[in-house]
Design an enzyme around this catalytic site. Sequence first.
Site, PDB file in Angstrom:
ATOM      1  N   GLU A 165      -8.329   3.058  12.386  1.00 11.53           N
ATOM      2  CA  GLU A 165      -9.141   2.684  11.124  1.00 11.53           C
ATOM      3  C   GLU A 165      -9.902   3.897  10.222  1.00 11.53           C
ATOM      4  OE1 GLU A 165      -7.438   0.705   7.714  1.00 11.53           O
ATOM      5  OE2 GLU A 165      -7.852   2.146   6.345  1.00 11.53           O
ATOM      6  N   LYS A 209      -6.179  -7.595   2.184  1.00 12.14           N
ATOM      7  CA  LYS A 209      -5.139  -8.749   3.168  1.00 12.14           C
ATOM      8  C   LYS A 209      -5.611 -10.090   4.048  1.00 12.14           C
ATOM      9  CE  LYS A 209      -2.180  -5.080   4.195  1.00 12.14           C
ATOM     10  NZ  LYS A 209      -2.513  -2.685   3.826  1.00 12.14           N
ATOM     11  N   PHE A 234       4.978   1.775   9.809  1.00 13.95           N
ATOM     12  CA  PHE A 234       5.415   1.751  10.820  1.00 13.95           C
ATOM     13  C   PHE A 234       6.119   3.544  10.776  1.00 13.95           C
ATOM     14  CE2 PHE A 234       5.910  -2.412  12.655  1.00 13.95           C
ATOM     15  CZ  PHE A 234       4.991  -2.693  13.127  1.00 13.95           C
TER      16      PHE A 234
END
Lengths: 419, 78
Positions: free
Chosen positions: A320, A341, A406
């Site tokens: 990323e 996160k 996903f």
Amino acid sequence: MRRVVVTGLGLVTPLGADVETVWANLIAGKSGAGPITRFDASDQKCNIACEVKPADHEYGFDASKRVDPKIQRQVDPFIVYGIDAAGQAIEDAGLLDMDDDLKLRAGCSIGSGIGGLPGIESESIVLHERGPGRVSPHFVHGRLINLISGQVSIKYGLMGPNHAVVTACSTGAHSIGDAARMIKDDDADIMLAGGAESTINPLGVAGFAQARALNCSFNDRPTEASRPYDKDRDGFVMGEGAGVVVLEEYEHAKARGAKIYAEVVGYGLSGDAYHVTAPHPEGKGAENAMRMALRKAGMEAGDIDYVNAHGTSTMADTIELAAVKRVLGDDLGGASMSSTKSAIGHLLGGAGAVEAIFCILAMRDQIVPPTLNLTNPDEGTEGVDLVPLTAKKREVKAILNNSFGFGGTNASLIMKKVD
Amino acid sequence: MSDTEERVKKIVVEHLGVEADKVTTDASFIDDLGADSLDIVELVMAFEEEFGVEIPDDAAEKITTVGDAVKYIEEHKG
């Protein structure tokens, strides 16, 4: 052209159950991680998570504030979190007293990545051990992903579009992007948009651990386990909770004198077309989503001040980052980029919406939240401000928020301050 | 109040989230206590569990008040 602004916020997270508490804890560098208390996880490879804290905790969640006890009993926790976060957002926006005409123009787009896994798990045990006659009549609609939008619309009388996105860990970002388009397209003037998740149950933890996605090597040091961009990162830490925003057509918000947090100006979507769980090794999908969002916003790379990364604390972080560098420049054009996160874990279907709210608060307070545990940055991070360990005061006029899921699904949102 | 009636009323209060004084013998689950058809399915399951009786669907359909439930259970429990 109809413009879309944010006029209300609601959060339920492992760092608190209201916007200001969560934000204060996040900026203070607190971690929501700890040993799993929801069930006996001693036989699991991973036995830590970022749980929403119980009502008696300093910053715990009290479901009875906004959710009927009967409904609490009938539905999975992700729906309870979603109803509460939506309620907070409506209250914050000053929209508790909408008239019937406005209710026809007000809708919901609150999704989830997985939905009611804990209830599916426990009810399948009931079926197996006690037979079909003991399965709850509320089993199906208490687990369905679109039932946050359903419950919220019933509670507040919202008769506009009723929708729910299911795109794994990009659900929250897609929900906001899609709902903003519904307002632009004149389907509605107001949309509650966001995502929720709660899969800290034996099947959820085992499933992600078996997919080699969860961190399983920091069980003795839970608050250090989520460490995006760090050389020692080893998988994500599961979080839970919900984030919901009120999106509103700009002129409508202005006419009623609403508090306007930010404008949603860019939304990009793409597919990796590569692998079910692994991102494209060159980050092509991520790059395409970011470029589309910039193009839609009519902005230059240099306009972005803060990037809230998907940054799950997996090997994908550097993919990323490389994609962000290609889009914004080697030093990200002077922008700061962090992964929250590191503090609240990965809220899966809730992540994109919760993180969008963090971006909005970064613009409100001109401070960017830190990437915790980033003590030994991985190769490829040189020259980039990843806001290690402590929050940083800086100018924040426009943000980019990435979420990937996903299946190879990507979403990028761009928001900016409204002058 | 019979033991059965007391236990039935307690289940109704817990499952429907209503005030105990509203749960009278004549109270209708749907009209007086705000239940819907799914709530009644759940209540019937709770009665079956509590009293060890089986309440078939055709009998359950005829149970519309608290008193109906008490009467059925008293007649059928072991």
